[in-house]
Enzyme design. Structure first.
Site, PDB file in Angstrom:
ATOM      1  N   GLN A 102       3.689  28.371  -0.674  1.00 37.28           N
ATOM      2  CA  GLN A 102       5.145  28.521  -0.830  1.00 37.28           C
ATOM      3  C   GLN A 102       5.816  27.149  -0.681  1.00 37.28           C
ATOM      4  O   GLN A 102       6.995  26.998  -0.977  1.00 37.28           O
ATOM      5  CB  GLN A 102       5.718  29.441   0.254  1.00 37.28           C
ATOM      6  CG  GLN A 102       5.165  30.844   0.230  1.00 37.28           C
ATOM      7  CD  GLN A 102       5.663  31.644   1.407  1.00 37.28           C
ATOM      8  OE1 GLN A 102       6.780  32.180   1.410  1.00 37.28           O
ATOM      9  NE2 GLN A 102       4.853  31.715   2.454  1.00 37.28           N
ATOM     10  N   HIS A 120       6.711  28.072  -5.381  1.00 38.45           N
ATOM     11  CA  HIS A 120       8.130  27.697  -5.354  1.00 38.45           C
ATOM     12  C   HIS A 120       8.395  26.311  -5.911  1.00 38.45           C
ATOM     13  O   HIS A 120       9.467  25.752  -5.678  1.00 38.45           O
ATOM     14  CB  HIS A 120       8.664  27.789  -3.913  1.00 38.45           C
ATOM     15  CG  HIS A 120       8.582  29.191  -3.346  1.00 38.45           C
ATOM     16  ND1 HIS A 120       8.482  29.419  -1.985  1.00 38.45           N
ATOM     17  CD2 HIS A 120       8.551  30.402  -3.938  1.00 38.45           C
ATOM     18  CE1 HIS A 120       8.413  30.726  -1.778  1.00 38.45           C
ATOM     19  NE2 HIS A 120       8.455  31.345  -2.945  1.00 38.45           N
ATOM     20  N   CYS A 128      15.040  18.778 -16.370  1.00 39.63           N
ATOM     21  CA  CYS A 128      16.311  18.558 -17.069  1.00 39.63           C
ATOM     22  C   CYS A 128      17.065  19.885 -17.171  1.00 39.63           C
ATOM     23  O   CYS A 128      16.512  20.903 -17.585  1.00 39.63           O
ATOM     24  CB  CYS A 128      16.055  18.001 -18.464  1.00 39.63           C
ATOM     25  SG  CYS A 128      17.582  17.755 -19.390  1.00 39.63           S
ATOM     26  N   CYS A 149      18.874  12.790 -16.845  1.00 46.90           N
ATOM     27  CA  CYS A 149      17.719  12.820 -17.747  1.00 46.90           C
ATOM     28  C   CYS A 149      17.733  11.548 -18.604  1.00 46.90           C
ATOM     29  O   CYS A 149      18.756  11.283 -19.268  1.00 46.90           O
ATOM     30  CB  CYS A 149      17.801  14.058 -18.650  1.00 46.90           C
ATOM     31  SG  CYS A 149      16.541  14.096 -19.932  1.00 46.90           S
ATOM     32  N   GLY A 189       0.924  29.960   8.575  1.00 52.05           N
ATOM     33  CA  GLY A 189       2.206  29.277   8.779  1.00 52.05           C
ATOM     34  C   GLY A 189       3.344  29.783   7.935  1.00 52.05           C
ATOM     35  O   GLY A 189       4.140  29.006   7.414  1.00 52.05           O
ATOM     36  N   SER A 191       6.531  32.832   7.917  1.00 53.59           N
ATOM     37  CA  SER A 191       7.239  33.882   8.663  1.00 53.59           C
ATOM     38  C   SER A 191       7.178  35.207   7.913  1.00 53.59           C
ATOM     39  O   SER A 191       7.689  36.219   8.370  1.00 53.59           O
ATOM     40  CB  SER A 191       8.703  33.470   8.875  1.00 53.59           C
ATOM     41  OG  SER A 191       9.309  33.206   7.618  1.00 53.59           O
TER      42      SER A 191
HETATM   43  C1  BV8 Z   1      13.198  36.341  -6.431  1.00 51.63           C
HETATM   44  C2  BV8 Z   1      11.905  26.437  -2.611  1.00 51.63           C
HETATM   45  C3  BV8 Z   1      14.056  37.799  -8.083  1.00 51.63           C
HETATM   46  C4  BV8 Z   1      13.199  25.746  -2.381  1.00 51.63           C
HETATM   47  C5  BV8 Z   1      11.954  28.579  -1.447  1.00 51.63           C
HETATM   48  C6  BV8 Z   1      12.949  41.632  -1.652  1.00 51.63           C
HETATM   49  C7  BV8 Z   1      13.322  41.908  -0.340  1.00 51.63           C
HETATM   50  C8  BV8 Z   1      14.190  41.059   0.366  1.00 51.63           C
HETATM   51  C9  BV8 Z   1      14.703  39.916  -0.252  1.00 51.63           C
HETATM   52  C10 BV8 Z   1      14.342  39.655  -1.558  1.00 51.63           C
HETATM   53  C11 BV8 Z   1      13.466  40.485  -2.245  1.00 51.63           C
HETATM   54  N1  BV8 Z   1      13.292  39.971  -3.494  1.00 51.63           N
HETATM   55  C12 BV8 Z   1      14.039  38.861  -3.627  1.00 51.63           C
HETATM   56  C13 BV8 Z   1      14.689  38.645  -2.457  1.00 51.63           C
HETATM   57  C14 BV8 Z   1      15.603  37.528  -2.212  1.00 51.63           C
HETATM   58  C15 BV8 Z   1      14.879  36.252  -1.783  1.00 51.63           C
HETATM   59  C16 BV8 Z   1      14.343  36.392  -0.396  1.00 51.63           C
HETATM   60  O1  BV8 Z   1      13.167  36.645  -0.195  1.00 51.63           O
HETATM   61  N2  BV8 Z   1      15.230  36.151   0.558  1.00 51.63           N
HETATM   62  C17 BV8 Z   1      14.831  36.142   1.953  1.00 51.63           C
HETATM   63  C18 BV8 Z   1      15.736  35.145   2.689  1.00 51.63           C
HETATM   64  C19 BV8 Z   1      14.958  37.537   2.531  1.00 51.63           C
HETATM   65  N3  BV8 Z   1      13.831  35.883  -2.694  1.00 51.63           N
HETATM   66  C20 BV8 Z   1      14.131  35.169  -3.788  1.00 51.63           C
HETATM   67  O2  BV8 Z   1      15.268  34.888  -4.096  1.00 51.63           O
HETATM   68  C21 BV8 Z   1      12.978  34.751  -4.670  1.00 51.63           C
HETATM   69  N4  BV8 Z   1      13.303  35.092  -6.015  1.00 51.63           N
HETATM   70  O3  BV8 Z   1      12.696  37.236  -5.834  1.00 51.63           O
HETATM   71  O4  BV8 Z   1      13.801  36.484  -7.643  1.00 51.63           O
HETATM   72  C22 BV8 Z   1      14.542  37.640  -9.467  1.00 51.63           C
HETATM   73  C23 BV8 Z   1      13.845  38.272 -10.503  1.00 51.63           C
HETATM   74  C24 BV8 Z   1      14.329  38.146 -11.780  1.00 51.63           C
HETATM   75  C25 BV8 Z   1      15.478  37.367 -12.046  1.00 51.63           C
HETATM   76  C26 BV8 Z   1      16.149  36.715 -11.014  1.00 51.63           C
HETATM   77  C27 BV8 Z   1      15.687  36.861  -9.702  1.00 51.63           C
HETATM   78  C28 BV8 Z   1      12.792  33.239  -4.627  1.00 51.63           C
HETATM   79  C29 BV8 Z   1      12.343  32.818  -3.262  1.00 51.63           C
HETATM   80  C30 BV8 Z   1      11.983  31.319  -3.285  1.00 51.63           C
HETATM   81  C31 BV8 Z   1      12.977  30.542  -2.485  1.00 51.63           C
HETATM   82  N5  BV8 Z   1      12.591  29.136  -2.424  1.00 51.63           N
HETATM   83  N6  BV8 Z   1      11.596  27.282  -1.464  1.00 51.63           N
HETATM   84  C32 BV8 Z   1      13.043  24.628  -1.396  1.00 51.63           C
HETATM   85  O5  BV8 Z   1      12.095  24.619  -0.587  1.00 51.63           O
HETATM   86  O6  BV8 Z   1      13.894  23.720  -1.445  1.00 51.63           O
HETATM   87  S1  BV8 Z   1      11.507  29.549  -0.158  1.00 51.63           S
HETATM   88  C33 BV8 Z   1      11.317  28.681   1.267  1.00 51.63           C
HETATM   89  O7  BV8 Z   1      10.961  29.672   2.221  1.00 51.63           O
HETATM   90  C34 BV8 Z   1      10.172  27.701   1.309  1.00 51.63           C
HETATM   91  O8  BV8 Z   1       9.392  27.646   0.132  1.00 51.63           O
HETATM   92  C35 BV8 Z   1       9.329  28.263   2.456  1.00 51.63           C
HETATM   93  O9  BV8 Z   1       8.004  27.943   2.347  1.00 51.63           O
HETATM   94  C36 BV8 Z   1       9.566  29.695   2.225  1.00 51.63           C
HETATM   95  C37 BV8 Z   1       9.104  30.727   3.157  1.00 51.63           C
HETATM   96  O10 BV8 Z   1       9.367  30.314   4.438  1.00 51.63           O
HETATM   97  P1  BV8 Z   1       8.100  29.973   5.342  1.00 51.63           P
HETATM   98  O11 BV8 Z   1       7.191  29.112   4.557  1.00 51.63           O
HETATM   99  O12 BV8 Z   1       7.534  31.237   5.860  1.00 51.63           O
HETATM  100  O13 BV8 Z   1       8.745  29.084   6.450  1.00 51.63           O
HETATM  101  P2  BV8 Z   1       9.499  29.559   7.761  1.00 51.63           P
HETATM  102  O14 BV8 Z   1      10.229  28.381   8.309  1.00 51.63           O
HETATM  103  O15 BV8 Z   1      10.258  30.823   7.472  1.00 51.63           O
HETATM  104  O16 BV8 Z   1       8.314  29.971   8.750  1.00 51.63           O
HETATM  105  C38 BV8 Z   1       7.419  28.982   9.222  1.00 51.63           C
HETATM  106  C39 BV8 Z   1       6.323  29.723   9.972  1.00 51.63           C
HETATM  107  O17 BV8 Z   1       5.360  28.757  10.401  1.00 51.63           O
HETATM  108  C40 BV8 Z   1       6.801  30.460  11.205  1.00 51.63           C
HETATM  109  O18 BV8 Z   1       6.230  31.766  11.220  1.00 51.63           O
HETATM  110  C41 BV8 Z   1       6.244  29.632  12.373  1.00 51.63           C
HETATM  111  O19 BV8 Z   1       5.921  30.437  13.482  1.00 51.63           O
HETATM  112  C42 BV8 Z   1       5.004  29.051  11.745  1.00 51.63           C
HETATM  113  N7  BV8 Z   1       4.530  27.796  12.321  1.00 51.63           N
HETATM  114  C43 BV8 Z   1       5.244  26.822  12.947  1.00 51.63           C
HETATM  115  N8  BV8 Z   1       4.414  25.818  13.330  1.00 51.63           N
HETATM  116  C44 BV8 Z   1       3.166  26.176  12.921  1.00 51.63           C
HETATM  117  C45 BV8 Z   1       3.234  27.416  12.284  1.00 51.63           C
HETATM  118  N9  BV8 Z   1       2.143  28.031  11.774  1.00 51.63           N
HETATM  119  C46 BV8 Z   1       0.957  27.415  11.916  1.00 51.63           C
HETATM  120  N10 BV8 Z   1       0.812  26.209  12.511  1.00 51.63           N
HETATM  121  C47 BV8 Z   1       1.892  25.570  13.031  1.00 51.63           C
HETATM  122  N11 BV8 Z   1       1.727  24.377  13.641  1.00 51.63           N
END
Ligand code: BV8
Length: 247
Positions: A102, A120, A128, A149, A189, A191
């Site tokens: 991701q 992602h 562009c 661009c 890693g 959530s």
């Molecule tokens: C889509 C790029 C449809 C940008 C990112 C269904 C149900 C609910 C919501 C939705 C759903 N379907 C769609 C949605 C909406 C939305 C969504 O999921 N919202 C969330 C907030 C609920 N999803 C979307 O919009 C997706 N698109 O479904 O489109 C569609 C279909 C047709 C036409 C139009 C639309 C697109 C989602 C992509 C978003 N872009 N990134 C950028 O990065 O600039 S997502 C972003 O979150 C990052 O990529 C990140 O990787 C990702 C997920 O987060 P995590 O990686 O899990 O990171 P987080 O901080 O949350 O957690 C870190 C974890 O690591 C923790 O658990 C922590 O304990 C752990 N950790 C910490 N230290 C360590 C560790 N683990 C191991 N070792 C360590 N040392």
């Protein structure tokens, strides 16, 4: 997490031919990259979800590009950690090993992984807004914000998937088919919050795969995991690798 869990994980991997891995921001935490939802997930007064959207970009492209410029600057200075390195090594060890991430930080590429699905996108690629052409660009800091661009002069955007945008259907299809075929899925890693990525391990589990999760904290996925290794990826993966070498 105890040594028995490490041993169990190593034995599960040892008996598997087809392995899929899903990583999230947590795998890059030990490299010094802030996670999305951790306490350090803020930039100025904004949260990632506020800025990683097409609405934010059309409202204030300069602000969104300042955020990406800052992230590129930060990520450009860090190195892959032992977790990234172990996965790059395992790609050469296991017959079928697929890495689905991701993350957009490019640290799996930097660690030497080759077979990667970037769900992602990638912070080092620009697209562009008019022609949709994608180019690799590692300039840090970026010369001009927003960047333009060189071919048509229109604004470039980061080649990443924002909230509310669809993932590349080919990449998503390949990710789901890998999950339906794998015998073991390692989830590191994340959530397990962002969709559709968070559905991949459940899909693998429904298809009969064993799920192993590595995270310092439990997540919504943990209750579905066959094995939950509570701790840091950069510490746990090398331990599993060491044990794999002894069996
Ligand atoms: C889509 C790029 C449809 C940008 C990112 C269904 C149900 C609910 C919501 C939705 C759903 N379907 C769609 C949605 C909406 C939305 C969504 O999921 N919202 C969330 C907030 C609920 N999803 C979307 O919009 C997706 N698109 O479904 O489109 C569609 C279909 C047709 C036409 C139009 C639309 C697109 C989602 C992509 C978003 N872009 N990134 C950028 O990065 O600039 S997502 C972003 O979150 C990052 O990529 C990140 O990787 C990702 C997920 O987060 P995590 O990686 O899990 O990171 P987080 O901080 O949350 O957690 C870190 C974890 O690591 C923790 O658990 C922590 O304990 C752990 N950790 C910490 N230290 C360590 C560790 N683990 C191991 N070792 C360590 N040392």
């Amino acid at each position: 997490m105890n040594s028995e869990d490490i041993k169990r994980a190593a034995e599960i991997f040892r008996n598997a031919k087809r392995i899929a891995v899903l990583t999230g921001a947590g795998i890059s935490a030990e490299s010094g990259v802030p996670t999305f939802r951790g306490k350090d997930g803020l930039w100025r007064q904004f949260r990632a979800e506020d800025l990683a959207t097409p609405e934010a970009f059309s409202r204030d492209p300069k602000l969104v590009w300042e955020w990406y410029n800052w992230r590129r600057g930060l990520v450009g200075k860090v190195e892959p950690n032992p977790a990234h390195q172990t996965l790059a090594k395992w790609e050469t060890v296991f017959p079928e090993f697929a890495l689905i991430t991701q993350n957009v930080d490019g640290l799996h590429v930097k660690a030497g992984s080759k077979n990667i699905l970037e769900l992602h996108g990638n912070i080092w690629k620009l697209r562009c807004t008019k022609e949709e052409t994608v180019t690799e660009n590692h300039a840090s800091p970026l010369g001009e914000i927003p960047p333009r661009c060189p071919a048509c002069g229109e604004m470039l955007r980061p080649h990443v998937v924002w909230f509310g945008e669809a993932l590349d259907p080919n990449i998503l299809h390949r990710a789901f088919s890998l999950c339906s075929l794998c015998e073991v899925m390692l989830v590191i890693g994340t959530s397990a919050f962002v969709q559709p990525a968070a559905s991949l391990p459940l899909y693998a589990s429904d298809a009969g795969a064993k799920i192993i999760e590595i995270n310092p904290d439990p997540t919504p996925l943990t209750s579905y995991a066959n094995l939950f290794l509570q701790g840091k990826a950069g510490e746990i993966l090398p331990l599993i690798d060491q044990y794999l070498g002894t069996i």
